[in-house]
Design an enzyme around this catalytic site. Sequence first.
Site, short mmCIF file in Angstrom:
data_model
loop_
_atom_site.label_atom_id
_atom_site.label_comp_id
_atom_site.label_asym_id
_atom_site.label_seq_id
_atom_site.Cartn_x
_atom_site.Cartn_y
_atom_site.Cartn_z
N HIS A 189 36.27 57.56 47.10
CA HIS A 189 34.95 57.09 46.63
C HIS A 189 35.01 55.87 45.73
O HIS A 189 33.98 55.34 45.33
CB HIS A 189 34.21 58.22 45.90
C1 UD1 Z 1 30.55 57.62 39.65
C2 UD1 Z 1 31.45 57.03 38.56
C3 UD1 Z 1 32.89 57.27 38.93
C4 UD1 Z 1 33.14 58.73 39.19
C5 UD1 Z 1 32.19 59.21 40.26
C6 UD1 Z 1 32.37 60.68 40.54
C7 UD1 Z 1 30.63 55.00 37.44
C8 UD1 Z 1 30.84 53.54 37.31
N1 UD1 Z 1 31.29 55.58 38.47
O1 UD1 Z 1 30.81 56.90 40.85
O2 UD1 Z 1 33.70 56.87 37.82
O3 UD1 Z 1 34.48 58.91 39.62
O4 UD1 Z 1 30.85 58.98 39.81
O5 UD1 Z 1 31.69 61.05 41.70
O6 UD1 Z 1 29.90 55.58 36.66
N2 UD1 Z 1 24.64 58.74 45.26
C9 UD1 Z 1 23.94 59.71 45.92
N3 UD1 Z 1 23.69 60.88 45.28
C10 UD1 Z 1 24.09 61.10 44.01
C11 UD1 Z 1 24.78 60.10 43.34
C12 UD1 Z 1 25.07 58.92 43.98
O7 UD1 Z 1 23.59 59.55 47.07
O8 UD1 Z 1 23.83 62.21 43.48
C13 UD1 Z 1 24.98 57.49 45.96
C14 UD1 Z 1 23.99 56.38 45.73
O9 UD1 Z 1 23.87 55.66 46.91
C15 UD1 Z 1 24.68 55.50 44.70
C16 UD1 Z 1 26.14 55.71 45.04
O10 UD1 Z 1 26.23 57.05 45.53
O11 UD1 Z 1 24.28 54.20 44.77
C17 UD1 Z 1 27.06 55.56 43.88
O12 UD1 Z 1 26.68 56.39 42.79
P1 UD1 Z 1 27.07 55.98 41.29
O13 UD1 Z 1 26.66 57.04 40.35
O14 UD1 Z 1 26.61 54.60 41.02
O15 UD1 Z 1 28.66 55.89 41.34
P2 UD1 Z 1 29.74 56.86 42.02
O16 UD1 Z 1 30.37 56.12 43.15
O17 UD1 Z 1 29.19 58.21 42.28
#
Ligand code: UD1
Length: 380
Positions: free
Chosen positions: A216
Amino acid sequence: MCACPDFHLLCVVAARPNLMKMAPILAALERQAPTVRVTLLHTGQHYDPAMSGQVFTALGMRAPDISLDVGSGSHAQQTAEIMRRYEAVHLAMQPALDAVMVVGDVNSTLACALVAAKLGTPVIHVEAGLRSGDRSMPEEINRLLTDQLSGLLLTSESGAQANLLREGIAGERIRFVGNVMIDSLLLQLPRAISPENTLQNYGHPCPPAYGLLTLHRPSNVDDGGRLSALLLAMVQLSRQLPLLFPIHPRTLSMLRQTGLENLFEQHAIVPLPPLGYLEMLGLMQGARLVLTDSGGIQEETTALGVPCLTLRDNTERPVTVDEGTNTVAGTAPETILTLAHNILETGGKRGRIPEYWDGHAAGRVADATLQWLSQRRGVQ
Ligand code: UD1
Protein backbone atom coordinates in the site's frame (compact mmCIF):
# COMPACT_ATOMS: atom_id res chain seq x y z
CA MET A 1 -9.85 12.39 51.25
CA CYS A 2 -8.25 11.61 47.89
CA ALA A 3 -5.65 14.14 46.81
CA CYS A 4 -5.46 12.51 43.36
CA PRO A 5 -5.54 15.00 40.55
CA ASP A 6 -8.00 14.51 37.76
CA PHE A 7 -6.24 14.66 34.41
CA HIS A 8 -7.88 14.96 31.03
CA LEU A 9 -6.15 13.27 28.09
CA LEU A 10 -7.33 13.44 24.48
CA CYS A 11 -6.32 10.32 22.49
CA VAL A 12 -6.29 10.52 18.69
CA VAL A 13 -6.86 7.66 16.24
CA ALA A 14 -7.15 7.96 12.48
CA ALA A 15 -6.04 5.03 10.36
CA ARG A 16 -6.33 1.27 10.77
CA PRO A 17 -2.93 0.62 12.40
CA ASN A 18 -3.59 3.35 14.99
CA LEU A 19 -6.39 1.25 16.43
CA MET A 20 -4.21 -1.75 17.31
CA LYS A 21 -1.86 0.69 19.06
CA MET A 22 -4.48 2.68 20.96
CA ALA A 23 -6.73 -0.20 22.10
CA PRO A 24 -4.30 -1.60 24.71
CA ILE A 25 -3.36 1.93 25.83
CA LEU A 26 -6.99 2.78 26.58
CA ALA A 27 -7.36 -0.47 28.53
CA ALA A 28 -4.15 0.17 30.49
CA LEU A 29 -5.10 3.76 31.33
CA GLU A 30 -8.47 2.58 32.59
CA ARG A 31 -6.80 -0.15 34.69
CA GLN A 32 -3.77 1.71 36.00
CA ALA A 33 -4.59 5.38 35.83
CA PRO A 34 -8.23 5.88 36.83
CA THR A 35 -7.51 9.53 37.59
CA VAL A 36 -6.85 10.11 33.90
CA ARG A 37 -10.06 10.87 32.05
CA VAL A 38 -9.75 9.93 28.38
CA THR A 39 -11.59 11.41 25.41
CA LEU A 40 -11.17 9.34 22.24
CA LEU A 41 -11.16 11.23 18.94
CA HIS A 42 -11.25 9.61 15.48
CA THR A 43 -10.25 11.91 12.63
CA GLY A 44 -11.92 9.68 10.03
CA GLN A 45 -8.78 9.42 7.86
CA HIS A 46 -9.79 5.78 7.39
CA TYR A 47 -13.52 5.40 7.06
CA ASP A 48 -14.33 2.15 5.21
CA PRO A 49 -15.93 -0.31 7.66
CA ALA A 50 -13.10 -2.82 7.04
CA MET A 51 -10.48 -0.15 7.79
CA SER A 52 -12.21 1.34 10.82
CA GLY A 53 -15.53 0.23 12.43
CA GLN A 54 -14.88 -3.52 12.13
CA VAL A 55 -11.41 -3.09 13.64
CA PHE A 56 -12.90 -1.32 16.68
CA THR A 57 -15.21 -4.31 17.15
CA ALA A 58 -12.45 -6.92 16.73
CA LEU A 59 -10.31 -5.14 19.32
CA GLY A 60 -13.20 -4.67 21.77
CA MET A 61 -12.48 -0.95 21.65
CA ARG A 62 -15.04 1.61 22.72
CA ALA A 63 -16.54 3.89 20.07
CA PRO A 64 -14.88 7.31 19.67
CA ASP A 65 -16.35 10.18 21.66
CA ILE A 66 -15.68 12.57 18.78
CA SER A 67 -15.46 11.87 15.03
CA LEU A 68 -14.13 14.42 12.57
CA ASP A 69 -15.08 12.48 9.41
CA VAL A 70 -12.32 14.07 7.34
CA GLY A 71 -11.95 11.29 4.75
CA SER A 72 -9.35 11.27 1.98
CA GLY A 73 -7.54 13.93 -0.02
CA SER A 74 -4.08 15.01 -1.12
CA HIS A 75 -1.58 15.28 1.73
CA ALA A 76 -2.04 19.03 2.03
CA GLN A 77 -5.82 18.85 1.77
CA GLN A 78 -6.14 15.99 4.22
CA THR A 79 -3.70 17.46 6.76
CA ALA A 80 -5.26 20.91 6.51
CA GLU A 81 -8.79 19.59 6.86
CA ILE A 82 -7.86 17.55 9.94
CA MET A 83 -6.20 20.65 11.45
CA ARG A 84 -9.19 22.85 10.67
CA ARG A 85 -11.73 20.48 12.17
CA TYR A 86 -9.54 19.41 15.07
CA GLU A 87 -8.72 22.97 16.12
CA ALA A 88 -12.39 23.73 16.78
CA VAL A 89 -12.75 20.62 18.93
CA HIS A 90 -9.52 21.30 20.79
CA LEU A 91 -10.44 24.91 21.53
CA ALA A 92 -13.78 23.84 22.95
CA MET A 93 -12.07 21.36 25.28
CA GLN A 94 -8.88 23.25 25.96
CA PRO A 95 -9.21 24.74 29.41
CA ALA A 96 -9.69 21.24 30.80
CA LEU A 97 -7.19 19.41 28.60
CA ASP A 98 -3.84 18.29 30.10
CA ALA A 99 -2.32 16.57 27.05
CA VAL A 100 -3.00 15.06 23.63
CA MET A 101 -1.74 11.56 22.84
CA VAL A 102 -1.00 10.63 19.22
CA VAL A 103 0.29 7.31 17.86
CA GLY A 104 2.30 6.28 14.81
CA ASP A 105 3.10 8.38 11.77
CA VAL A 106 0.00 9.02 9.70
CA ASN A 107 -1.12 12.46 8.50
CA SER A 108 -3.57 12.77 11.40
CA THR A 109 -0.74 12.17 13.89
CA LEU A 110 1.12 15.23 12.69
CA ALA A 111 -1.99 17.36 12.05
CA CYS A 112 -3.33 16.96 15.59
CA ALA A 113 0.11 17.31 17.19
CA LEU A 114 0.66 20.56 15.33
CA VAL A 115 -2.67 22.05 16.38
CA ALA A 116 -2.20 21.00 20.02
CA ALA A 117 1.37 22.29 20.21
CA LYS A 118 0.45 25.66 18.72
CA LEU A 119 -2.40 25.99 21.20
CA GLY A 120 0.03 25.25 24.03
CA THR A 121 -1.22 21.76 24.95
CA PRO A 122 1.52 19.18 25.50
CA VAL A 123 1.72 16.26 23.09
CA ILE A 124 2.59 12.65 23.94
CA HIS A 125 3.85 10.62 20.97
CA VAL A 126 3.63 6.85 21.14
CA GLU A 127 6.01 5.08 18.73
CA ALA A 128 8.42 8.01 18.72
CA GLY A 129 11.90 7.99 17.22
CA LEU A 130 11.46 5.53 14.33
CA ARG A 131 13.42 6.71 11.31
CA SER A 132 13.82 5.25 7.83
CA GLY A 133 16.15 8.09 6.80
CA ASP A 134 14.02 8.38 3.67
CA ARG A 135 12.32 11.76 3.45
CA SER A 136 10.48 10.81 0.29
CA MET A 137 8.16 8.79 2.58
CA PRO A 138 5.29 10.94 3.86
CA GLU A 139 5.43 9.01 7.14
CA GLU A 140 9.07 10.01 7.71
CA ILE A 141 8.11 13.68 7.51
CA ASN A 142 5.23 13.03 9.91
CA ARG A 143 7.56 11.24 12.36
CA LEU A 144 10.27 13.90 12.33
CA LEU A 145 7.86 16.77 12.90
CA THR A 146 5.63 15.03 15.44
CA ASP A 147 8.65 14.15 17.56
CA GLN A 148 9.88 17.75 17.51
CA LEU A 149 6.45 18.89 18.71
CA SER A 150 6.10 16.33 21.50
CA GLY A 151 6.78 16.80 25.20
CA LEU A 152 6.82 13.09 26.08
CA LEU A 153 8.23 10.62 23.56
CA LEU A 154 7.48 6.95 24.11
CA THR A 155 9.61 4.58 22.04
CA SER A 156 8.92 1.07 20.81
CA GLU A 157 12.42 -0.22 20.02
CA SER A 158 15.82 0.32 21.55
CA GLY A 159 17.42 2.28 18.68
CA ALA A 160 14.75 4.97 18.63
CA GLN A 161 16.20 6.88 21.58
CA ALA A 162 19.51 7.47 19.75
CA ASN A 163 17.60 8.87 16.75
CA LEU A 164 15.80 11.35 18.99
CA LEU A 165 18.93 12.39 20.89
CA ARG A 166 20.67 12.99 17.55
CA GLU A 167 17.85 15.37 16.63
CA GLY A 168 18.37 17.39 19.78
CA ILE A 169 15.51 16.00 21.86
CA ALA A 170 16.34 15.97 25.57
CA GLY A 171 16.81 12.52 27.06
CA GLU A 172 14.48 13.21 30.00
CA ARG A 173 11.56 13.55 27.57
CA ILE A 174 12.10 10.02 26.19
CA ARG A 175 10.92 6.72 27.72
CA PHE A 176 11.45 3.26 26.20
CA VAL A 177 8.10 1.53 26.74
CA GLY A 178 8.10 -1.19 24.06
CA ASN A 179 5.69 -2.06 21.31
CA VAL A 180 1.99 -1.55 22.03
CA MET A 181 0.99 -3.18 18.73
CA ILE A 182 2.44 -6.42 20.06
CA ASP A 183 0.23 -6.06 23.16
CA SER A 184 -2.78 -6.25 20.84
CA LEU A 185 -1.28 -9.16 18.92
CA LEU A 186 -0.58 -11.25 22.02
CA LEU A 187 -3.99 -10.47 23.49
CA GLN A 188 -5.95 -11.26 20.34
CA LEU A 189 -3.93 -14.20 18.98
CA PRO A 190 -6.06 -16.83 20.73
CA ARG A 191 -9.08 -15.38 18.86
CA ALA A 192 -7.34 -15.35 15.46
CA ILE A 193 -9.51 -16.74 12.66
CA SER A 194 -8.05 -19.78 10.91
CA PRO A 195 -6.85 -19.32 7.31
CA GLU A 196 -9.30 -22.06 6.23
CA ASN A 197 -12.27 -20.13 7.65
CA THR A 198 -11.13 -16.81 6.25
CA LEU A 199 -10.66 -18.19 2.75
CA GLN A 200 -13.93 -20.09 2.91
CA ASN A 201 -15.71 -16.84 3.85
CA TYR A 202 -14.40 -15.27 0.66
CA GLY A 203 -15.18 -18.31 -1.48
CA HIS A 204 -11.67 -19.72 -1.95
CA PRO A 205 -10.10 -23.05 -0.97
CA CYS A 206 -7.17 -22.72 1.41
CA PRO A 207 -3.86 -23.83 -0.13
CA PRO A 208 -1.83 -26.22 2.10
CA ALA A 209 1.04 -23.70 2.08
CA TYR A 210 0.84 -20.05 1.11
CA GLY A 211 2.59 -16.70 1.19
CA LEU A 212 0.85 -13.51 2.26
CA LEU A 213 1.28 -10.29 0.27
CA THR A 214 0.32 -6.72 1.21
CA LEU A 215 1.17 -3.53 -0.68
CA HIS A 216 0.00 0.00 0.00
CA ARG A 217 2.99 2.39 0.09
CA PRO A 218 2.55 5.23 -2.41
CA SER A 219 6.08 4.52 -3.72
CA ASN A 220 5.02 0.98 -4.66
CA VAL A 221 1.42 1.38 -5.73
CA ASP A 222 0.88 4.90 -7.06
CA ASP A 223 3.13 4.28 -10.06
CA GLY A 224 1.57 1.74 -12.42
CA GLY A 225 4.98 0.65 -13.77
CA ARG A 226 6.43 -0.09 -10.35
CA LEU A 227 3.27 -1.91 -9.26
CA SER A 228 3.24 -3.97 -12.43
CA ALA A 229 6.91 -5.00 -12.00
CA LEU A 230 6.28 -6.05 -8.40
CA LEU A 231 3.19 -8.03 -9.33
CA LEU A 232 4.98 -9.80 -12.18
CA ALA A 233 7.58 -10.93 -9.65
CA MET A 234 4.72 -12.14 -7.44
CA VAL A 235 3.26 -14.06 -10.39
CA GLN A 236 6.59 -15.87 -10.73
CA LEU A 237 6.74 -16.62 -7.01
CA SER A 238 3.15 -17.87 -7.04
CA ARG A 239 4.23 -20.74 -9.33
CA GLN A 240 6.13 -22.10 -6.33
CA LEU A 241 3.97 -20.78 -3.49
CA PRO A 242 0.38 -19.58 -3.84
CA LEU A 243 -0.05 -16.03 -2.58
CA LEU A 244 -2.94 -14.50 -0.66
CA PHE A 245 -3.30 -10.79 -1.36
CA PRO A 246 -5.61 -8.63 0.81
CA ILE A 247 -5.84 -5.43 -1.21
CA HIS A 248 -5.73 -1.96 0.41
CA PRO A 249 -8.16 0.60 -1.12
CA ARG A 250 -5.27 2.75 -2.40
CA THR A 251 -3.81 -0.28 -4.23
CA LEU A 252 -7.16 -1.43 -5.57
CA SER A 253 -7.76 1.89 -7.25
CA MET A 254 -4.41 1.63 -9.12
CA LEU A 255 -5.06 -2.03 -10.04
CA ARG A 256 -8.36 -0.95 -11.59
CA GLN A 257 -6.88 2.00 -13.43
CA THR A 258 -4.12 -0.13 -14.96
CA GLY A 259 -6.15 -3.28 -15.61
CA LEU A 260 -3.66 -5.26 -13.49
CA GLU A 261 -6.64 -6.61 -11.55
CA ASN A 262 -7.11 -9.18 -14.33
CA LEU A 263 -3.68 -10.66 -13.69
CA PHE A 264 -4.77 -12.71 -10.71
CA GLU A 265 -7.31 -14.95 -12.45
CA GLN A 266 -4.68 -16.89 -14.41
CA HIS A 267 -2.23 -17.23 -11.54
CA ALA A 268 -2.07 -18.58 -8.02
CA ILE A 269 -2.60 -15.15 -6.47
CA VAL A 270 -5.83 -14.92 -4.48
CA PRO A 271 -7.15 -11.32 -4.29
CA LEU A 272 -8.98 -10.55 -1.06
CA PRO A 273 -10.65 -7.41 0.29
CA PRO A 274 -9.05 -5.56 3.25
CA LEU A 275 -9.32 -8.12 6.04
CA GLY A 276 -10.35 -7.91 9.63
CA TYR A 277 -7.62 -7.88 12.28
CA LEU A 278 -8.42 -11.40 13.53
CA GLU A 279 -8.45 -12.72 9.95
CA MET A 280 -5.11 -11.07 9.26
CA LEU A 281 -3.55 -12.48 12.44
CA GLY A 282 -4.61 -15.99 11.39
CA LEU A 283 -3.23 -15.55 7.86
CA MET A 284 0.09 -14.15 9.12
CA GLN A 285 0.51 -16.92 11.66
CA GLY A 286 -0.09 -19.63 9.05
CA ALA A 287 2.05 -18.13 6.26
CA ARG A 288 5.33 -19.67 5.06
CA LEU A 289 6.45 -16.20 4.09
CA VAL A 290 5.04 -12.67 4.25
CA LEU A 291 5.87 -10.04 1.62
CA THR A 292 4.87 -6.53 2.59
CA ASP A 293 5.58 -2.82 2.53
CA SER A 294 3.66 -2.20 5.76
CA GLY A 295 5.42 -1.06 8.92
CA GLY A 296 3.21 -2.89 11.40
CA ILE A 297 3.40 -6.21 9.56
CA GLN A 298 7.22 -6.17 9.79
CA GLU A 299 6.75 -6.05 13.56
CA GLU A 300 3.92 -8.56 13.75
CA THR A 301 5.83 -11.18 11.72
CA THR A 302 8.84 -10.73 14.01
CA ALA A 303 6.58 -11.31 17.02
CA LEU A 304 5.07 -14.40 15.36
CA GLY A 305 8.43 -15.77 14.15
CA VAL A 306 7.27 -15.79 10.52
CA PRO A 307 9.80 -14.81 7.79
CA CYS A 308 9.10 -11.41 6.26
CA LEU A 309 10.44 -9.72 3.15
CA THR A 310 9.96 -5.96 3.22
CA LEU A 311 9.40 -4.68 -0.30
CA ARG A 312 11.05 -1.32 0.30
CA ASP A 313 14.61 0.01 0.22
CA ASN A 314 14.69 0.79 3.94
CA THR A 315 12.88 0.29 7.20
CA GLU A 316 12.23 2.60 10.14
CA ARG A 317 11.98 -0.54 12.29
CA PRO A 318 15.55 -1.90 12.15
CA VAL A 319 15.08 -4.13 15.20
CA THR A 320 12.89 -6.39 13.03
CA VAL A 321 15.95 -6.97 10.81
CA ASP A 322 18.68 -7.04 13.48
CA GLU A 323 16.77 -9.27 15.89
CA GLY A 324 13.60 -10.40 14.16
CA THR A 325 12.59 -12.32 11.04
CA ASN A 326 12.55 -9.40 8.64
CA THR A 327 14.77 -8.80 5.59
CA VAL A 328 14.68 -5.54 3.64
CA ALA A 329 14.39 -6.89 0.11
CA GLY A 330 14.09 -3.70 -1.93
CA THR A 331 11.85 -3.65 -4.96
CA ALA A 332 14.00 -5.27 -7.65
CA PRO A 333 12.09 -8.39 -8.81
CA GLU A 334 15.19 -10.61 -9.11
CA THR A 335 16.39 -9.85 -5.60
CA ILE A 336 12.94 -10.42 -4.12
CA LEU A 337 12.64 -13.78 -5.91
CA THR A 338 16.12 -14.90 -4.84
CA LEU A 339 15.41 -14.02 -1.20
CA ALA A 340 11.98 -15.66 -1.31
CA HIS A 341 13.35 -18.90 -2.77
CA ASN A 342 16.03 -18.93 -0.13
CA ILE A 343 13.42 -18.62 2.62
CA LEU A 344 11.37 -21.44 1.10
CA GLU A 345 14.45 -23.67 1.04
CA THR A 346 15.86 -22.83 4.47
CA GLY A 347 12.83 -21.68 6.47
CA GLY A 348 14.36 -18.18 6.77
CA LYS A 349 15.80 -16.30 9.71
CA ARG A 350 14.93 -17.59 13.17
CA GLY A 351 14.93 -14.27 15.01
CA ARG A 352 14.12 -13.46 18.62
CA ILE A 353 11.58 -11.24 20.32
CA PRO A 354 12.91 -7.69 20.80
CA GLU A 355 13.10 -6.12 24.24
CA TYR A 356 9.77 -4.99 25.71
CA TRP A 357 7.70 -6.64 22.98
CA ASP A 358 6.19 -8.57 25.83
CA GLY A 359 2.51 -7.66 25.90
CA HIS A 360 3.02 -5.07 28.67
CA ALA A 361 4.03 -2.01 26.67
CA ALA A 362 0.66 -0.27 27.16
CA GLY A 363 1.04 -0.65 30.92
CA ARG A 364 4.36 1.16 30.65
CA VAL A 365 2.70 3.85 28.49
CA ALA A 366 0.03 4.36 31.18
CA ASP A 367 2.67 4.55 33.96
CA ALA A 368 4.88 6.97 32.04
CA THR A 369 1.88 9.14 31.10
CA LEU A 370 0.55 9.38 34.65
CA GLN A 371 3.98 10.09 36.08
CA TRP A 372 4.65 12.79 33.49
CA LEU A 373 1.24 14.45 33.93
CA SER A 374 1.72 14.43 37.71
CA GLN A 375 5.19 15.94 37.45
CA ARG A 376 3.92 18.68 35.16
CA ARG A 377 1.26 19.50 37.69
CA GLY A 378 3.83 19.49 40.46
CA VAL A 379 2.33 16.46 42.18
CA GLN A 380 4.83 13.86 43.39
C1 UD1 B 1 -2.31 5.68 5.54
C2 UD1 B 1 -1.00 6.21 6.15
C3 UD1 B 1 0.03 5.11 6.12
C4 UD1 B 1 -0.48 3.86 6.79
C5 UD1 B 1 -1.77 3.44 6.13
C6 UD1 B 1 -2.36 2.22 6.79
C7 UD1 B 1 -0.51 8.59 5.78
C8 UD1 B 1 0.36 9.53 5.05
N1 UD1 B 1 -0.46 7.31 5.36
O1 UD1 B 1 -2.05 5.38 4.18
O2 UD1 B 1 1.18 5.57 6.84
O3 UD1 B 1 0.48 2.84 6.66
O4 UD1 B 1 -2.71 4.53 6.24
O5 UD1 B 1 -3.40 1.69 6.01
O6 UD1 B 1 -1.21 9.00 6.70
N2 UD1 B 1 -9.25 4.89 1.20
C9 UD1 B 1 -10.45 4.25 1.18
N3 UD1 B 1 -11.05 3.94 2.37
C10 UD1 B 1 -10.49 4.27 3.56
C11 UD1 B 1 -9.28 4.96 3.56
C12 UD1 B 1 -8.65 5.25 2.38
O7 UD1 B 1 -10.96 3.91 0.14
O8 UD1 B 1 -11.09 3.95 4.61
C13 UD1 B 1 -8.56 5.17 -0.07
C14 UD1 B 1 -8.85 6.54 -0.62
O9 UD1 B 1 -8.91 6.45 -2.00
C15 UD1 B 1 -7.61 7.34 -0.25
C16 UD1 B 1 -6.53 6.27 -0.28
O10 UD1 B 1 -7.19 5.07 0.13
O11 UD1 B 1 -7.37 8.38 -1.11
C17 UD1 B 1 -5.39 6.54 0.64
O12 UD1 B 1 -5.83 6.77 1.98
P1 UD1 B 1 -4.95 7.66 2.97
O13 UD1 B 1 -5.55 7.67 4.32
O14 UD1 B 1 -4.65 8.96 2.34
O15 UD1 B 1 -3.56 6.88 3.01
P2 UD1 B 1 -3.24 5.32 3.12
O16 UD1 B 1 -2.63 4.87 1.83
O17 UD1 B 1 -4.38 4.55 3.66
